[in-house]
Design a protein around this motif. Structure first.
Motif, PDB file in Angstrom:
ATOM      1  N   UNK A 155       1.263  -5.510  -4.068  1.00 51.25           N
ATOM      2  CA  UNK A 155       1.936  -6.022  -2.868  1.00 51.25           C
ATOM      3  C   UNK A 155       2.962  -5.004  -2.375  1.00 51.25           C
ATOM      4  N   UNK A 156       2.900  -4.601  -1.100  1.00 48.36           N
ATOM      5  CA  UNK A 156       3.979  -3.790  -0.527  1.00 48.36           C
ATOM      6  C   UNK A 156       5.099  -4.692  -0.040  1.00 48.36           C
ATOM      7  N   UNK A 157       6.319  -4.362  -0.387  1.00 47.36           N
ATOM      8  CA  UNK A 157       7.444  -5.212   0.006  1.00 47.36           C
ATOM      9  C   UNK A 157       8.698  -4.376   0.151  1.00 47.36           C
ATOM     10  N   UNK A 158       9.523  -4.753   1.128  1.00 45.05           N
ATOM     11  CA  UNK A 158      10.787  -4.071   1.343  1.00 45.05           C
ATOM     12  C   UNK A 158      10.627  -2.840   2.198  1.00 45.05           C
ATOM     13  N   UNK A 159      11.712  -2.363   2.719  1.00 47.32           N
ATOM     14  CA  UNK A 159      11.714  -1.164   3.553  1.00 47.32           C
ATOM     15  C   UNK A 159      11.978   0.047   2.680  1.00 47.32           C
ATOM     16  N   UNK A 160      11.274   1.107   2.956  1.00 49.98           N
ATOM     17  CA  UNK A 160      11.468   2.318   2.177  1.00 49.98           C
ATOM     18  C   UNK A 160      11.061   3.538   2.963  1.00 49.98           C
ATOM     19  N   UNK A 161      11.257   4.700   2.394  1.00 51.74           N
ATOM     20  CA  UNK A 161      10.878   5.953   3.022  1.00 51.74           C
ATOM     21  C   UNK A 161       9.957   6.702   2.080  1.00 51.74           C
ATOM     22  N   UNK A 162       8.714   7.057   2.546  1.00 55.62           N
ATOM     23  CA  UNK A 162       8.210   6.844   3.899  1.00 55.62           C
ATOM     24  C   UNK A 162       7.574   5.484   4.128  1.00 55.62           C
ATOM     25  N   UNK A 163       7.431   4.666   3.095  1.00 57.10           N
ATOM     26  CA  UNK A 163       6.835   3.343   3.270  1.00 57.10           C
ATOM     27  C   UNK A 163       7.483   2.355   2.337  1.00 57.10           C
ATOM     28  N   UNK A 164       7.040   1.097   2.389  1.00 61.13           N
ATOM     29  CA  UNK A 164       7.611   0.090   1.493  1.00 61.13           C
ATOM     30  C   UNK A 164       7.263   0.369   0.035  1.00 61.13           C
ATOM     31  N   UNK A 165       8.007  -0.256  -0.854  1.00 63.21           N
ATOM     32  CA  UNK A 165       7.737  -0.105  -2.282  1.00 63.21           C
ATOM     33  C   UNK A 165       6.515  -0.934  -2.665  1.00 63.21           C
ATOM     34  N   UNK A 166       5.879  -0.546  -3.750  1.00 69.25           N
ATOM     35  CA  UNK A 166       4.719  -1.274  -4.256  1.00 69.25           C
ATOM     36  C   UNK A 166       5.121  -2.090  -5.479  1.00 69.25           C
ATOM     37  N   UNK A 167       4.632  -3.328  -5.503  1.00 73.43           N
ATOM     38  CA  UNK A 167       4.929  -4.237  -6.611  1.00 73.43           C
ATOM     39  C   UNK A 167       3.629  -4.830  -7.114  1.00 73.43           C
ATOM     40  N   UNK A 168       3.534  -4.972  -8.414  1.00 71.29           N
ATOM     41  CA  UNK A 168       2.361  -5.568  -9.038  1.00 71.29           C
ATOM     42  C   UNK A 168       2.714  -6.975  -9.503  1.00 71.29           C
ATOM     43  N   UNK A 169       1.961  -7.965  -9.003  1.00 71.76           N
ATOM     44  CA  UNK A 169       2.232  -9.373  -9.280  1.00 71.76           C
ATOM     45  C   UNK A 169       1.041  -9.988  -9.999  1.00 71.76           C
ATOM     46  N   UNK A 200       6.504  -6.289 -11.023  1.00 72.53           N
ATOM     47  CA  UNK A 200       6.928  -5.008 -11.579  1.00 72.53           C
ATOM     48  C   UNK A 200       6.629  -3.900 -10.571  1.00 72.53           C
ATOM     49  N   UNK A 201       7.552  -2.950 -10.398  1.00 75.33           N
ATOM     50  CA  UNK A 201       7.320  -1.873  -9.440  1.00 75.33           C
ATOM     51  C   UNK A 201       6.237  -0.932  -9.932  1.00 75.33           C
ATOM     52  N   UNK A 202       5.515  -0.352  -8.973  1.00 74.78           N
ATOM     53  CA  UNK A 202       4.473   0.623  -9.297  1.00 74.78           C
ATOM     54  C   UNK A 202       4.693   1.869  -8.449  1.00 74.78           C
ATOM     55  N   UNK A 203       4.937   2.981  -9.094  1.00 76.06           N
ATOM     56  CA  UNK A 203       5.106   4.233  -8.371  1.00 76.06           C
ATOM     57  C   UNK A 203       6.461   4.357  -7.709  1.00 76.06           C
ATOM     58  N   UNK A 204       6.662   5.484  -7.064  1.00 77.84           N
ATOM     59  CA  UNK A 204       7.921   5.753  -6.393  1.00 77.84           C
ATOM     60  C   UNK A 204       7.703   6.001  -4.917  1.00 77.84           C
ATOM     61  N   UNK A 205       8.609   6.740  -4.271  1.00 78.46           N
ATOM     62  CA  UNK A 205       8.469   7.039  -2.840  1.00 78.46           C
ATOM     63  C   UNK A 205       7.138   7.740  -2.551  1.00 78.46           C
ATOM     64  N   UNK A 206       6.476   7.292  -1.532  1.00 79.50           N
ATOM     65  CA  UNK A 206       5.195   7.885  -1.162  1.00 79.50           C
ATOM     66  C   UNK A 206       3.991   7.200  -1.769  1.00 79.50           C
ATOM     67  N   UNK A 207       4.200   6.322  -2.755  1.00 74.38           N
ATOM     68  CA  UNK A 207       3.054   5.661  -3.389  1.00 74.38           C
ATOM     69  C   UNK A 207       2.316   4.765  -2.393  1.00 74.38           C
ATOM     70  N   UNK A 208       3.076   4.075  -1.538  1.00 77.46           N
ATOM     71  CA  UNK A 208       2.434   3.185  -0.568  1.00 77.46           C
ATOM     72  C   UNK A 208       1.485   3.961   0.340  1.00 77.46           C
TER      73      UNK A 208
END
Length: 356
Positions: A155-169, A200-208
């Motif tokens: 799931x992508x959620x939240x605002x981030x650069x360059x895209x939202x963060x990725x979360x595994x549910x 749980x978060x998956x990856x960092x900036x740019x992963x989305x």
């Protein structure tokens, strides 16, 4: 640029073709309805095809998905591989890879993604998800493919650069509710409602952006197979069906329509191969994935319409195998996004790069 598959990629595609040809028959598909063919899924995982994705790369996965598309096989292969195995292998921590990849490879776990091939500015289609400071997610995603089979959702959620963060549910976690929904193609889709669900978060900036490009490419490869299967059925029908003492395939109008469909199918295939090759090579590929998605969306619906049209009155039979290709082609068109949306996003990408 070299699109020739490596030995292991060609072997994976050949094995997939054999399994799909033997098990994804029209009778079994008709009996499955919107459910996954459990026996077929077991055969694919037992053969090690999902688990091989980290070794065969995105191009190898595209070749395997082409074979799935040719038969419109009812298994969550694309979703599990691109949103699960490929995403975790590329962006997960060492602990996440060790914990998640074995179960995803054997089919014990099934993954999907709660976002289609849309750009980061618009976020998930039809809904948005917010992430709290404690990593709990809240929001509604109306249509998630293969959700009714999934144990994990990206799931992508939240605002981030360059895209939202990725979360595994996990779908069985408290605060995650799954309801069945009906889509054009029988993809065991569902509605995902999150009310403070742990993730749980998956990856960092740019992963989305990386997962988005890979997903666009993978589902474009699936569309290439759907179109190839539709066209193959149309060729078989027009060559065997006679009108006024000669095969339908000898009529100029039929030949031209089939030729256009063939060129469209090849355009989907070559743009998808290029995007996959570049992503595997670690090269910039955002615009290439968008181009592949545009061809898959725009040309894909032309091909499946042509396949149905070339069957004449038979194409209007909802129980005919070619109708399944029509449904899948239109579903992939909707999932990847309409052509004007994709072109607008591609223009934004090119303009941004020109300014940089």
């Amino acid at each position: 640029m070299d699109f020739r598959p490596a030995e292991e990629q060609a072997a994976a595609a050949g094995l997939a073709a054999e399994i799909f040809r033997d098990l994804a028959t029209h009778q079994r598909l008709a009996a499955a309805g919107t459910a996954t063919d459990a026996e077929l899924w077991k055969a694919l995982t037992a053969a090690g095809l999902p688990a091989a994705v980290p070794d065969i790369g995105l191009l190898g996965l595209v070749l395997v998905l082409e074979e799935q598309g040719r038969t419109t096989a009812q298994v969550p292969l694309a979703a599990t591989c691109v949103y699960g195995i490929h995403a975790v292998a590329a962006h997960g921590s060492a602990e996440q890879r060790a914990r998640l990849l074995p179960a995803l490879g054997t089919g014990e776990a099934v993954a999907t993604g709660a976002f289609p091939a849309r750009g980061p500015a618009r976020g998930p289609v039809g809904g948005r998800v917010s992430a709290g400071p404690d990593g709990r997610l809240t929001g509604v995603l109306p249509v998630v493919p293969w959700l009714r089979d999934a144990t994990h959702v990206l799931v992508p959620a939240g605002a981030g650069t360059p895209g939202p963060a990725l979360w595994l549910v996990r779908t069985d976690t408290a605060g995650a509710a799954v309801e069945p929904v009906q889509t054009t193609a029988p993809w065991a889709a569902g509605r995902l409602t999150l009310t403070g669900a742990a993730a749980e978060p998956l990856g960092g900036p740019g992963a989305y952006d990386a997962v988005l490009a890979a997903a666009r490419t993978a589902f474009a490869g699936l569309q290439a197979g759907v179109c190839a299967g539709s066209l193959a059925r149309a060729v078989e029908h027009t060559c065997s069906r006679e009108q006024f003492g000669r095969p339908l395939s000898t009529n100029q109008g039929v030949m031209l329509r089939a030729a256009d469909a063939y060129m469209d199918t090849e355009a989907i295939r070559v743009t998808t191969y290029e995007a996959a090759w570049r992503l595997d090579a670690g090269l910039p590929a955002e615009e290439h994935a968008l181009t592949a998605a545009w061809w898959a969306s725009e040309a894909g619906k032309r091909v499946v319409h042509a396949g149905q049209h070339l069957h004449g009155g038979t194409g209007a039979d909802l129980d005919h195998p070619v109708h399944r290709h029509f449904l899948w082609g239109r579903q992939l068109d909707a999932y990847l996004g309409c052509g004007s949306e994709l072109l607008a996003e591609l223009g934004d990408v090119l303009a941004r790069k020109e300014r940089a």
